[in-house]
Every structure is written in structure tokens, then in C-alpha cells.
Write an enzyme that holds these catalytic residues in place. Structure first.
Site, mmCIF file in Angstrom:
data_model
loop_
_atom_site.group_PDB
_atom_site.id
_atom_site.type_symbol
_atom_site.label_atom_id
_atom_site.label_comp_id
_atom_site.label_asym_id
_atom_site.label_seq_id
_atom_site.Cartn_x
_atom_site.Cartn_y
_atom_site.Cartn_z
ATOM 1 N N ASP A 175 39.521 9.196 -5.747
ATOM 2 C CA ASP A 175 38.183 8.748 -5.373
ATOM 3 C C ASP A 175 37.625 9.493 -4.167
ATOM 4 O OD1 ASP A 175 35.859 7.393 -5.147
ATOM 5 O OD2 ASP A 175 36.743 5.425 -4.744
ATOM 6 N N ARG B 49 47.282 5.081 -10.378
ATOM 7 C CA ARG B 49 45.838 5.202 -10.569
ATOM 8 C C ARG B 49 45.439 6.645 -10.909
ATOM 9 N NH1 ARG B 49 41.481 3.575 -5.835
ATOM 10 N NH2 ARG B 49 39.692 4.664 -6.737
ATOM 11 N N GLU C 247 31.184 15.298 -10.829
ATOM 12 C CA GLU C 247 30.566 14.386 -9.860
ATOM 13 C C GLU C 247 31.176 14.642 -8.486
ATOM 14 O OE1 GLU C 247 29.957 10.167 -10.942
ATOM 15 O OE2 GLU C 247 30.599 9.613 -8.921
ATOM 16 N N GLU D 230 35.851 -1.145 -11.824
ATOM 17 C CA GLU D 230 35.692 -1.930 -10.593
ATOM 18 C C GLU D 230 34.870 -3.200 -10.827
ATOM 19 O OE1 GLU D 230 34.171 0.958 -7.713
ATOM 20 O OE2 GLU D 230 36.242 1.399 -7.156
ATOM 21 N N GLU E 190 31.376 9.048 2.430
ATOM 22 C CA GLU E 190 32.072 7.764 2.375
ATOM 23 C C GLU E 190 33.464 7.858 2.996
ATOM 24 O OE1 GLU E 190 32.459 6.159 -1.565
ATOM 25 O OE2 GLU E 190 33.731 4.513 -0.895
ATOM 26 N N GLU F 297 24.421 1.772 -1.419
ATOM 27 C CA GLU F 297 25.887 1.711 -1.445
ATOM 28 C C GLU F 297 26.433 3.008 -0.860
ATOM 29 O OE1 GLU F 297 27.581 -0.357 -4.457
ATOM 30 O OE2 GLU F 297 29.579 0.497 -4.222
ATOM 31 N N LYS G 184 28.200 3.315 -15.479
ATOM 32 C CA LYS G 184 29.515 2.925 -14.956
ATOM 33 C C LYS G 184 29.882 1.656 -15.696
ATOM 34 C CE LYS G 184 31.805 1.302 -10.705
ATOM 35 N NZ LYS G 184 31.681 1.169 -9.225
ATOM 36 N N TRP H 228 44.619 -1.019 -4.174
ATOM 37 C CA TRP H 228 43.721 -1.028 -3.022
ATOM 38 C C TRP H 228 44.513 -1.146 -1.726
ATOM 39 C CZ3 TRP H 228 39.086 -4.623 -4.926
ATOM 40 C CH2 TRP H 228 38.369 -3.919 -5.920
HETATM 41 C C1 BDP Z 1 33.871 4.224 -4.664
HETATM 42 C C2 BDP Z 1 32.947 3.479 -3.791
HETATM 43 C C3 BDP Z 1 32.201 2.405 -4.520
HETATM 44 C C4 BDP Z 1 31.527 3.005 -5.729
HETATM 45 C C5 BDP Z 1 32.573 3.673 -6.587
HETATM 46 C C6 BDP Z 1 31.992 4.389 -7.779
HETATM 47 O O1 BDP Z 1 33.704 2.892 -2.745
HETATM 48 O O2 BDP Z 1 31.281 1.856 -3.634
HETATM 49 O O3 BDP Z 1 30.852 2.036 -6.448
HETATM 50 O O4 BDP Z 1 33.234 4.661 -5.832
HETATM 51 O O5 BDP Z 1 31.955 5.609 -7.732
HETATM 52 O O6 BDP Z 1 34.271 5.361 -3.981
HETATM 53 O O7 BDP Z 1 31.606 3.751 -8.744
#
Ligand code: BDP
Length: 685
Positions: A351, A322, A373, A277, A379, A148, A273, A529
Site C-alpha cells: 500500500d 497480504r 496507480e 477494506e 500518505e 481522504e 473500489k 493492520w
Molecule cells: C489506503 C488508504 C485508504 C484508502 C485506500 C485505498 O489508507 O484511506 O482508502 O488506501 O487505496 O492507503 O482504497
């Protein structure tokens, strides 16, 4: 040079006098006992010195009166913590000492680094203690070999071959991490497969743990929270529930933990997690994050492991910000977590954007150890084609003052535990490694892995110093080239910010894929989003009002921090549009209107990539041809895409601003519609 050897090249030092100088202190390596980590320290030092000095360096059992060599020693040194080390000239020997074998291992790598970077080893007196206990990589690797948000090939872990076949690369991975002091790795994606809780996979993970152990690295697993509903074992059917307060579920996990520790005695623990999401979690049963985390912590029982619970949560809601979500969810739980739980917080509230204000959770949970983190994989930073050296971005967050306990209450002090007296401390980097021969796709991406490890050890190290070390160890030792490349790296992140998200713009990248520009996105399954949600451009201006007249997310910070960001006239420009909806014609501290400033940033940002190319071109004589070409090629892509970003954004925002592109810049020679089509191609739409 294909880059496989990273910063551990160990090619002979070019200068014979220098080699001879070092060689006088490297007559032997003395180490006693059979501790596997100590043995690693000795063999790594031996391989390194033999390579660098071009002569054999014997490993012997005891120095016993001999001088002119290196002595590795575990002792008890009150100046050192458990993994710290000391390098000292004693008599005519160099002594690498520590309170543990891992400390000696880190000291051995530190000594090698001295030699690799041409530093003197005469009258050596260095003590170094890691500031954070758990220094970890998080791999977002899947069972099927994909990663990912991975841009450097497929997963390093060949699950289909494990546990029988051990790819030699696992060891090289461990060496690289150990050389930086990284002591933990979460091998699977946070969007976790329940398979990792099966006996079949625990055996595979145990095989990796066996490879990593002599390098002082412990293995952790990401957990699929409702695994108890999915995973069957012999005599152990799956349950109907994953409710963390259900005794059967608690029992299931306690047994699972024992199964894991039976095979991996030094297992590090779980990363989770949950309710994020779409991932399931304790809230599916009306329980809190603390209930979920504590259940796992109790399942760990007396085993020496931790639960690292992520705070990355946000719910889709039309009028919510958010920015506030994780804070609102987690601060009420402060003091409710089991002592084995660490809450892992992304550096910013949204993010991993190109620049974010620090997460307001830092400083707001004095009773709960918070881990940092960071994301190494790029990304939102141009995947593996844009050169972005991330250390300045990490430092920017770590060095920010939260003011929660008066001036000097930096985020770094929250993370290293000194501010709130946390017992547990941790820093994680979402890995940028993959099966590409050079590990990180972009050669320069190696520097981000390197810098993360160095900063996790000591967050006070300067970004440019780290860059310089990495360049010397990885690319070239020619002083002028080292300087030029270090400068290039140091400017790279700000350049990227300028041509993608200047002045505090954020979250306007290509939908889903997170590549290229797509500020116009106004339809998505969730309001948060959509990119119009983040920039809020209209005929008046652009930016997200997070002050008291807007979402008031600013109120989550201390008054001192609020003061820095609450007035649009005085908010530092890098954060302006994070907190304010600013009129297009507003004059900024630069003397230019917002619109003009935005254009200046987009244009100079894109132009700067040309400058980067020119600088790099001059480095050719100092570099290995393969490494030179790799970066040159990627810079060419970056240059093209910087213009793509620039054109997309000035054309799109220009429709709201209705102002011309300021001189001397020329308006793009293509239309917004043409630029939009490029994104569709990348998106395979
Ligand atoms: C986002 C990513 C997603 C991750 C998520 C995460 O797009 O793929 O799963 O963070 O940190 O930035 O859980």
C-alpha cells in the site's frame, strides 16, 4: 509569491536579449476554426508568451503569407498518435501540429515550456507522443469537502455551490493538468458516496466537465457498487439488490449510464473500489470482480467510456500474507474481463509504502489491460511537512524488469501496453491537491503533481530532468540554485526512506493516521493492520520471510526476479527486509551487521535533513521570500520529526537486538516510553 500559479507563472524573462530572441518567433499566433480546445491552445499560448516576453502577441485567423509567428494546425501526421504533437520550424514560422485539437494544446504547452526553461526555439524539430492513453488524477474527495488522505486543505470541488457557481479555480486546475497532458480526472473518493449517482450530483459533475472539456480533460466517477440499492429517482425506485447478474440491476445501471451521458456526453467512465477494506462489491452476491466490472462495462454499451476496476483487495487472515492477496484474487480472472475494463494496480503489493517491490500483478495478466496507480498525496511520505520528490520512486517501479517476456519486460512496458499489446492503457495518480492557496500544502509537493503528469505522458523522461524543469518554471531560473534544488529533490526520497523505513522495513507508521513511527503496534482489528505483522522483530532478527521457507510470496514473480531477491546475502539492501528475516548480527554487503546498518541509516537519514536545511538556507537569494519561508518552515518540522522517527525505531528495535548504538552515534536522550507518548499526542489518544 503564494505559489498559486504553480509552474505556469509566465513572469517576464529577466534577460532582455533572450526576450527579444523569442519575440522574433512570436509575432502572432495563427489558428483557424472554433474548436474549443484549439481556442484554449491559442489563448494559453498567447497569455504565456505575452507574459514571458512582455509584449502583445495577437491571435489571428490565418498566417496567410506572414512569417515570424506561430501556426497551430490540426492535420494528419503518420508519425503522431491521437494526442501527440510536433513542433517544427517551417519557413519562418513555428508550427505546432497534431492529429487532434488536444495534441495541439499539448504542443502549445510544450512550446511554452521551451521558453519558460530558456531552451532554444530555432530550428525546432520535436515530436512527442504520449505513451499511455488515459493519464488521470484520482481525487479522494468527499461530498462534505474533506479529502481522504489529503493534506492541502479541503476539496477543490464546492459541491454546495455547483452547478450554479463555477469557482475560477476549476479552470486553473484544468490548465495545470492540460499543461502536463493529463486528460482525465476522477473527481470523487474511491470510498464512494452513492450521491454521485443522483441526478442532483450528476448535474454538479456535469458543470465541472463543462469547465474541463476545453482543456481536453474528461471526467470520471468513482462508484459505490451497490448504488442501485440506495439511489432513488423520479419514477425509478431503488432496488433490493446490487447483484451484478440480476437483470434488474443491469437495467438500472444501463439507465444510469444513459442519464450520465445525457448530461456529460464525453463522460470517461467509472472507477471502482469493491470488496476492499469494507467497501461492498460483487462478492457480497457470490460473484467475482470480473462479474462486477463486466456488468458496468456492458452498461456503458456503445458509449465511449471505460470501467477502471481496482485490484487493491486483501482479506484479514492471521496466516495469510497480504502481499499475495491481489495476485491471488485477480490472476485467475485474466481473460474474463470485458474489453472496456482496465484493472488498476497500485505500484506495490501492499500500500504505497516508502519503497515497495513492484506488484507481482504486473506482467501476470497478459489478457487484461493493467493501469498503474501511484499516490501523489504523501500518505506514507510525511504528509505536507516532509520534502519527498516522488519521481525517482515512480521510475524505480516503472523501470523494474518483470522478465515475463524475457529481459527488458519492464513494468513500464506492461503499463504502456507494448508488452502484451493492450488496447487500453492508463496511469493514475492519487491527487495531492486541495484548497490551500499553493494547491499542495508543501510548495515542493507541486513537483510531484508535475512529475506524475510528465511521466504519465512519457515514462522514459529522467527524474532529474523533470525536477530541473519544474524548478525553473516554478522557483528560480538561477542556474546554481536550479542545480542545488534539483539535487536536493533527487536525494529527498532516499533520505526519507533512511530515517523512516530503511533496508526494506515497511508499514510501521502511526496507526490509522499513517503519520510518525509506531513499529510497536501489535493490536488492531485485523492482523494485517498490526505493524508487528510486517516487521516480525524478535530476539533473532527482523524482517518478513517471503521466501519458500516463509510466505513464499516471492514465488509470484518470474524466476529471474526471484533470483534477485531470494538470497539474503545478495538481495539488494533496499529490499532486504521485504523478503527476509535477517539476524541482527548478520554481516551485510556494507561490512556492517544488520543492527549497525539499521542504526547508520536511521542516524544518517535524520542528519541528512539538517543538510537539506542548510542547502535550502543558501537558496534564499535566488527565491521568492514567501516560497523560501514556506519550505524552510516545513523543513524545520521535518528535521524534528526525522529525529522522532529515528529515536522511536532505534529504541524499539534495540529492545530486540540488545546491542548498543554504534559509534559515532549517540543513543537517544529519551526513553522509548517518552517517544511513544508523542505518537499518542498526534493520534489524539
Ligand atoms: C489506503 C488508504 C485508504 C484508502 C485506500 C485505498 O489508507 O484511506 O482508502 O488506501 O487505496 O492507503 O482504497
Amino acid at each position: 509569491d503564494d505559489g498559486y500559479r504553480l509552474w505556469l507563472k509566465y513572469d517576464p524573462l529577466p534577460d532582455a536579449t533572450q526576450r527579444a530572441n523569442y519575440a522574433r518567433s512570436a509575432g502572432f499566433i495563427a489558428v483557424s476554426g472554433n474548436d474549443p480546445v484549439l481556442r484554449t491552445a491559442a489563448s494559453e499560448l498567447q497569455a504565456g508568451l505575452q507574459g514571458l516576453l512582455g509584449k502583445p502577441v495577437p491571435v489571428i485567423g490565418s498566417a496567410a503569407g506572414r512569417t515570424g509567428g506561430i501556426v497551430l494546425q490540426v492535420g494528419s501526421d503518420p508519425a503522431l498518435n491521437r494526442e501527440g504533437y510536433r513542433l517544427a520550424s517551417r519557413g519562418n514560422n513555428l508550427v505546432v501540429s497534431a492529429n487532434s485539437a488536444s495534441g495541439v494544446l499539448y504542443g502549445a504547452f510544450a512550446l511554452l515550456r521551451q521558453v519558460q526553461t530558456g531552451a532554444s526555439v530555432a530550428n525546432l524539430s520535436v515530436t512527442s507522443n504520449p505513451k499511455v492513453k488515459l493519464r488521470m488524477l484520482n481525487h479522494w474527495d468527499n461530498v462534505n469537502g474533506t479529502i481522504e488522505r489529503g493534506y492541502a486543505g479541503s476539496s477543490l470541488w464546492k459541491w454546495y455551490e455547483l452547478p450554479e457557481r463555477i469557482d475560477p479555480r476549476y479552470r486553473d486546475y484544468a490548465r495545470a493538468n492540460a499543461s502536463l497532458g493529463i486528460n482525465g480526472t476522477v473527481v470523487n473518493n474511491v470510498n464512494a458516496s452513492p450521491r454521485f449517482m443522483t441526478d442532483e450530483y450528476i448535474k454538479k459533475v456535469a458543470a465541472l466537465a463543462d469547465v474541463f472539456r476545453p482543456y481536453g480533460i474528461r471526467v470520471y466517477l468513482s462508484v459505490y457498487f451497490p448504488a442501485s440499492k440506495v439511489v432513488n429517482g423520479p419514477g425509478k425506485p431503488a432496488l433490493k439488490s446490487a447483484d451484478p447478474l440480476d437483470p434488474a440491476v443491469r437495467q438500472w445501471w444501463a439507465e444510469k449510464v444513459n442519464e450520465i451521458y445525457a448530461q456529460i456526453p464525453d463522460f470517461g467512465g467509472f472507477l471502482v473500489k469493491a470488496n476492499s477494506e469494507g467497501e461492498p462489491g460483487p462478492q457480497d452476491y457470490g460473484r467475482t470482480h470480473a462479474d462486477g466490472a463486466n456488468m458496468l462495462a456492458e452498461a456503458l454499451g456503445t458509449h465511449d467510456g471505460v470501467v477502471i476496476w481496482r485490484s487493491f483487495v486483501y482479506k484479514p487472515a492471521e496466516n495469510a500474507d497480504r502481499f499475495r492477496a491481489a495476485y491471488e484474487e485477480f490472476t485467475p480472472l485474466d481473460g474474463k474481463f470485458h474489453p472496456k475494463v482496465i484493472v488498476q494496480v497500485k505500484n506495490g503489493p501492499i500500500d504505497f509504502q516508502v519503497r515497495e517491490p513492484f506488484s507481482p500483478l504486473f506482467g501476470a495478466m497478459p489478457k487484461t489491460p493493467l493501469a498503474m496507480e501511484f499516490q501523489l498525496t504523501q500518505e506514507y511520505l510525511g504528509f505536507a511537512t516532509h520534502m519527498v520528490y516522488e519521481a525517482p520512486m515512480f521510475k524505480e517501479c516503472l523501470d523494474t524488469d518483470t522478465h515475463v517476456k524475457g529481459p527488458g519486460s519492464t513494468v513500464a512496458k506492461v503499463i504502456d501496453g507494448s508488452l502484451h499489446g493492450y488496447e487500453q492503457t492508463a496511469m493514475a495518480g492519487v491527487a495531492n491537491t486541495g484548497s490551500d492557496r499553493n494547491w499542495t500544502g508543501h510548495t515542493m509537493g507541486q513537483a510531484n503533481w508535475y512529475a506524475f503528469g510528465r511521466l504519465a505522458w512519457d515514462h522514459t523522461l529522467p527524474s532529474d530532468g523533470i525536477a530541473r524543469e519544474w524548478v525553473q518554471m516554478t522557483l528560480t531560473r538561477q542556474p546554481k540554485a536550479v542545480q542545488t534544488i534539483t539535487d536536493l529533490m533527487m536525494r529527498s526520497r532516499e533520505i526519507y526512506v533512511n530515517y523512516t523505513n530503511p533496508l526494506g522495513l515497511h508499514h510501521i507508521m502511526g496507526y490509522g493516521i499513517h503519520y510518525g513511527p509506531e513499529p510497536w503496534l501489535d493490536k488492531a482489528p485485523r492482523p494485517d493492520w498490526r505493524h508487528t505483522y510486517y516487521h516480525r522483530a524478535d530476539s533473532v532478527g527482523v524482517g518478513f520471510n517471503r521466501t519458500a521457507t516463509g510466505s513464499n510470496a516471492l514465488s509470484l514473480y518470474t524466476p529471474q526476479v526471484q533470483q534477485q531477491w531470494e538470497n539474503p546475502q545478495t538481495t539488494p539492501l533496499p529490499y532486504l527486509l521485504w523478503f527476509h528475516h535477517v539476524p541482527w548480527n548478520q554481516t551485510l554487503s556494507t561490512g556492517r551487521s544488520l543492527w549497525d546498518e539499521l542504526c547508520v541509516r536511521y542516524y544518517t537519514g535524520a542528519d541528512s535533513v539538517r543538510w537539506m536545511q542548510q542547502q535550502w538556507a543558501q537558496m534564499k537569494p535566488a527565491l521568492d521570500p514567501e516560497q523560501f519561508d514556506d519550505v524552510a518552515g516545513r523543513l524545520a518540522v521535518q528535521q524534528k520529526e526525522a529525529i522522532w522517527w529515528r529515536d522511536a525505531c532505534v529504541l524499539y528495535f534495540g529492545r530486540f537486538a540488545r546491542r548498543p548504538i554504534p559509534a559515532p552515534f549517540k543513543a537517544p536522550d529519551r526513553s522509548l516510553e517518552e517517544v511513544k507518548r508523542i505518537v499518542d499526542i498526534y493520534q489524539l489518544r
